[in-house]
Motif scaffolding. Structure first.
Motif, PDB file in Angstrom:
ATOM      1  N   ASN A  38       0.865  -1.181   0.000  1.00 20.75           N
ATOM      2  CA  ASN A  38       0.000   0.000   0.000  1.00 20.75           C
ATOM      3  C   ASN A  38       0.900   1.229   0.000  1.00 20.75           C
ATOM      4  OD1 ASN A  38      -1.762   2.104   0.623  1.00 20.75           O
ATOM      5  ND2 ASN A  38      -3.051   0.780   1.895  1.00 20.75           N
ATOM      6  N   HIS A  39       0.706   2.106  -0.997  1.00 21.07           N
ATOM      7  CA  HIS A  39       1.545   3.303  -1.115  1.00 21.07           C
ATOM      8  C   HIS A  39       0.978   4.501  -0.357  1.00 21.07           C
ATOM      9  CE1 HIS A  39       4.074   1.160  -3.848  1.00 21.07           C
ATOM     10  NE2 HIS A  39       3.032   0.858  -4.604  1.00 21.07           N
ATOM     11  N   LEU A  40      -0.136   4.294   0.330  1.00 20.48           N
ATOM     12  CA  LEU A  40      -0.767   5.323   1.168  1.00 20.48           C
ATOM     13  C   LEU A  40      -1.190   6.558   0.386  1.00 20.48           C
ATOM     14  CD1 LEU A  40       1.609   5.009   4.245  1.00 20.48           C
ATOM     15  CD2 LEU A  40      -0.629   3.944   3.909  1.00 20.48           C
ATOM     16  N   ASP A  41      -1.379   6.375  -0.917  1.00 21.78           N
ATOM     17  CA  ASP A  41      -1.891   7.471  -1.750  1.00 21.78           C
ATOM     18  C   ASP A  41      -3.089   6.991  -2.570  1.00 21.78           C
ATOM     19  OD1 ASP A  41      -0.742   5.802  -3.638  1.00 21.78           O
ATOM     20  OD2 ASP A  41       0.591   7.319  -4.494  1.00 21.78           O
ATOM     21  N   HIS A  45       0.576  -2.069  -5.082  1.00 19.74           N
ATOM     22  CA  HIS A  45       1.054  -3.202  -5.867  1.00 19.74           C
ATOM     23  C   HIS A  45       0.499  -4.446  -5.184  1.00 19.74           C
ATOM     24  CE1 HIS A  45       4.234  -0.478  -7.381  1.00 19.74           C
ATOM     25  NE2 HIS A  45       4.339  -1.355  -8.387  1.00 19.74           N
ATOM     26  N   LEU A  46       0.172  -5.465  -5.965  1.00 14.22           N
ATOM     27  CA  LEU A  46      -0.191  -6.765  -5.418  1.00 14.22           C
ATOM     28  C   LEU A  46       0.731  -7.794  -6.035  1.00 14.22           C
ATOM     29  CD1 LEU A  46      -1.904  -8.850  -3.877  1.00 14.22           C
ATOM     30  CD2 LEU A  46      -3.464  -8.861  -5.853  1.00 14.22           C
ATOM     31  N   ALA A  74      -8.486  -1.704  -2.674  1.00 12.86           N
ATOM     32  CA  ALA A  74      -9.810  -2.340  -2.842  1.00 12.86           C
ATOM     33  C   ALA A  74      -9.802  -3.287  -4.039  1.00 12.86           C
ATOM     34  CB  ALA A  74     -10.893  -1.276  -3.009  1.00 12.86           C
ATOM     35  N   ASP A  75      -9.108  -2.899  -5.132  1.00 10.20           N
ATOM     36  CA  ASP A  75      -8.973  -3.787  -6.290  1.00 10.20           C
ATOM     37  C   ASP A  75      -8.238  -5.063  -5.887  1.00 10.20           C
ATOM     38  OD1 ASP A  75     -10.099  -1.796  -7.920  1.00 10.20           O
ATOM     39  OD2 ASP A  75      -8.122  -1.022  -8.514  1.00 10.20           O
ATOM     40  N   ALA A  76      -7.172  -4.904  -5.114  1.00  7.64           N
ATOM     41  CA  ALA A  76      -6.376  -6.047  -4.673  1.00  7.64           C
ATOM     42  C   ALA A  76      -7.218  -6.985  -3.809  1.00  7.64           C
ATOM     43  CB  ALA A  76      -5.143  -5.573  -3.905  1.00  7.64           C
ATOM     44  N   ARG A  98       5.576   3.920   0.941  1.00 14.01           N
ATOM     45  CA  ARG A  98       5.237   5.042   0.057  1.00 14.01           C
ATOM     46  C   ARG A  98       6.101   5.089  -1.205  1.00 14.01           C
ATOM     47  NH1 ARG A  98       2.038   8.939   2.656  1.00 14.01           N
ATOM     48  NH2 ARG A  98       2.007   8.709   4.914  1.00 14.01           N
ATOM     49  N   LYS A  99       7.349   4.662  -1.092  1.00 18.40           N
ATOM     50  CA  LYS A  99       8.314   4.884  -2.165  1.00 18.40           C
ATOM     51  C   LYS A  99       8.693   3.658  -2.973  1.00 18.40           C
ATOM     52  CE  LYS A  99      10.284   8.545   0.580  1.00 18.40           C
ATOM     53  NZ  LYS A  99      11.297   8.885   1.516  1.00 18.40           N
TER      54      LYS A  99
END
Length: 108
Positions: A38-41, A45-46, A74-76, A98-99
């Motif tokens: 989770n990139h928190l934005d 990526h899954l 949600a998609d993941a 995040r990065k």
């Protein structure tokens, strides 16, 4: 064993300042591990186990990229919920980075 790998992965993430948690615990011995980064934005990526051999020549776990930004957590989860119907032994781990991808690299 999946449980040992998950524990070691989360410990390594913690050392690097990346928060992570087990969202769903699967089979201790050989449950397939899926990782949501989770990139928190609003994006993520899954990563799922790569088809074929589980480990490469260096002994590193092989990964397949299932969802990339702009995919959302949600998609993941929607994809993983469908997978759980066919394989109730899977693990779901979520980390917040995040990065990057928490050190996970997918097969080309």
């Amino acid at each position: 064993k999946s449980a040992i790998w998950v524990s070691a992965f989360l410990r390594r993430c913690m050392v690097e300042g990346i928060f992570g948690a087990v969202i769903r615990k699967g089979a201790e011995e050989a449950g397939a591990v899926h990782v949501i980064v989770n990139h928190l934005d609003g994006t993520c990526h899954l990563f799922a186990p790569a088809p074929g051999e589980s480990y490469d020549e260096q002994g590193e776990r092989r990964w397949s990229l299932e969802i990339a930004p702009p995919g959302t957590p949600a998609d993941a989860m929607a994809l993983l919920e469908r997978r759980i119907r066919f394989d109730p032994d899977i693990w779901i781990v979520e980390v917040e980075d995040r990065k990057g991808t928490a050190g996970i690299e997918a097969e080309p």
